[in-house]
Design a protein around this motif. Structure first.
Motif, PDB file in Angstrom:
ATOM      1  N   THR A  51      30.925  49.350  49.924  1.00 54.42           N
ATOM      2  CA  THR A  51      31.856  48.413  49.298  1.00 54.42           C
ATOM      3  C   THR A  51      33.168  48.451  50.060  1.00 54.42           C
ATOM      4  OG1 THR A  51      30.843  48.859  47.161  1.00 54.42           O
ATOM      5  CG2 THR A  51      32.984  47.782  47.147  1.00 54.42           C
ATOM      6  N   VAL A  52      33.621  47.285  50.505  1.00 55.93           N
ATOM      7  CA  VAL A  52      34.846  47.175  51.301  1.00 55.93           C
ATOM      8  C   VAL A  52      35.816  46.257  50.575  1.00 55.93           C
ATOM      9  CG1 VAL A  52      35.786  46.496  53.541  1.00 55.93           C
ATOM     10  CG2 VAL A  52      33.485  47.460  53.405  1.00 55.93           C
ATOM     11  N   ASN A  53      37.099  46.639  50.572  1.00 57.74           N
ATOM     12  CA  ASN A  53      38.093  45.758  49.985  1.00 57.74           C
ATOM     13  C   ASN A  53      39.305  45.643  50.896  1.00 57.74           C
ATOM     14  OD1 ASN A  53      38.541  48.581  48.865  1.00 57.74           O
ATOM     15  ND2 ASN A  53      40.456  47.606  48.307  1.00 57.74           N
ATOM     16  N   ALA A  54      40.019  44.516  50.783  1.00 58.07           N
ATOM     17  CA  ALA A  54      41.209  44.274  51.594  1.00 58.07           C
ATOM     18  C   ALA A  54      42.382  45.068  51.039  1.00 58.07           C
ATOM     19  CB  ALA A  54      41.538  42.791  51.596  1.00 58.07           C
ATOM     20  N   ALA A  55      43.193  45.617  51.922  1.00 57.38           N
ATOM     21  CA  ALA A  55      44.323  46.440  51.502  1.00 57.38           C
ATOM     22  C   ALA A  55      45.397  45.610  50.812  1.00 57.38           C
ATOM     23  CB  ALA A  55      44.917  47.157  52.711  1.00 57.38           C
ATOM     24  N   GLY A  56      45.620  44.405  51.255  1.00 58.04           N
ATOM     25  CA  GLY A  56      46.677  43.594  50.666  1.00 58.04           C
ATOM     26  C   GLY A  56      48.047  44.107  51.083  1.00 58.04           C
ATOM     27  N   ASN A  57      49.078  43.568  50.509  1.00 54.61           N
ATOM     28  CA  ASN A  57      50.444  43.960  50.854  1.00 54.61           C
ATOM     29  C   ASN A  57      51.257  44.358  49.636  1.00 54.61           C
ATOM     30  OD1 ASN A  57      50.256  43.438  53.661  1.00 54.61           O
ATOM     31  ND2 ASN A  57      50.343  41.260  53.225  1.00 54.61           N
ATOM     32  N   ASP A  58      50.606  44.869  48.608  1.00 52.47           N
ATOM     33  CA  ASP A  58      51.332  45.162  47.379  1.00 52.47           C
ATOM     34  C   ASP A  58      51.293  46.642  46.997  1.00 52.47           C
ATOM     35  OD1 ASP A  58      48.661  45.168  46.821  1.00 52.47           O
ATOM     36  OD2 ASP A  58      48.810  43.985  45.004  1.00 52.47           O
ATOM     37  N   GLY A  59      51.409  47.512  47.993  1.00 53.43           N
ATOM     38  CA  GLY A  59      51.430  48.950  47.719  1.00 53.43           C
ATOM     39  C   GLY A  59      52.704  49.361  47.010  1.00 53.43           C
ATOM     40  N   PRO A  60      52.761  50.593  46.547  1.00 60.26           N
ATOM     41  CA  PRO A  60      53.949  51.029  45.811  1.00 60.26           C
ATOM     42  C   PRO A  60      55.200  51.162  46.686  1.00 60.26           C
ATOM     43  CG  PRO A  60      52.422  52.846  46.141  1.00 60.26           C
ATOM     44  CD  PRO A  60      51.740  51.605  46.630  1.00 60.26           C
ATOM     45  N   LEU A  61      55.031  51.354  47.983  1.00 62.08           N
ATOM     46  CA  LEU A  61      56.161  51.504  48.900  1.00 62.08           C
ATOM     47  C   LEU A  61      55.979  50.584  50.095  1.00 62.08           C
ATOM     48  CD1 LEU A  61      56.268  55.411  48.913  1.00 62.08           C
ATOM     49  CD2 LEU A  61      57.761  53.890  47.605  1.00 62.08           C
ATOM     50  N   LEU A  62      57.021  50.401  50.877  1.00 60.30           N
ATOM     51  CA  LEU A  62      56.949  49.608  52.084  1.00 60.30           C
ATOM     52  C   LEU A  62      55.871  50.178  53.013  1.00 60.30           C
ATOM     53  CD1 LEU A  62      58.244  47.289  53.691  1.00 60.30           C
ATOM     54  CD2 LEU A  62      59.776  48.986  54.695  1.00 60.30           C
TER      55      LEU A  62
END
Length: 85
Positions: free
Chosen positions: A7-18
């Motif tokens: 199962t693979v998922n995209a990281a996206g750009n909404d992590g808790p930190l920069l």
């Protein structure tokens, strides 16, 4: 990885930190895109000294000694502490 399904998922750009991502699922592989403006090229030398040049993911040498080229499906899913070295 149950029943041989990865199962693979995209990281996206909404992590808790920069420059971070958030993924709490240990059974998935998280992948991300990059905006690196350079191409990293490396050379693979086989045991018969045949050379192959292509794109790499690391800008440094991964090993100074010969290592075996293997097919992933033929490897065990776990190894001992000694085998890890």
């Amino acid at each position: 990885m149950e029943k041989g399904i990865l199962t693979v998922n995209a990281a996206g750009n909404d992590g808790p930190l920069l420059s971070s991502i958030k993924n709490y699922a240990p059974w998935t592989l998280t992948v991300a895109a990059s905006d690196t403006d350079r191409r990293i090229v490396d050379k693979l030398v086989l045991g018969n000294y045949e050379e192959h040049v292509g794109n790499a993911i690391n800008p440094f040498f991964s090993s100074v000694k010969p290592v075996p080229l293997v097919y992933g499906k033929e490897l065990p899913s776990s190894c001992s502490e000694i085998e890890k070295r």
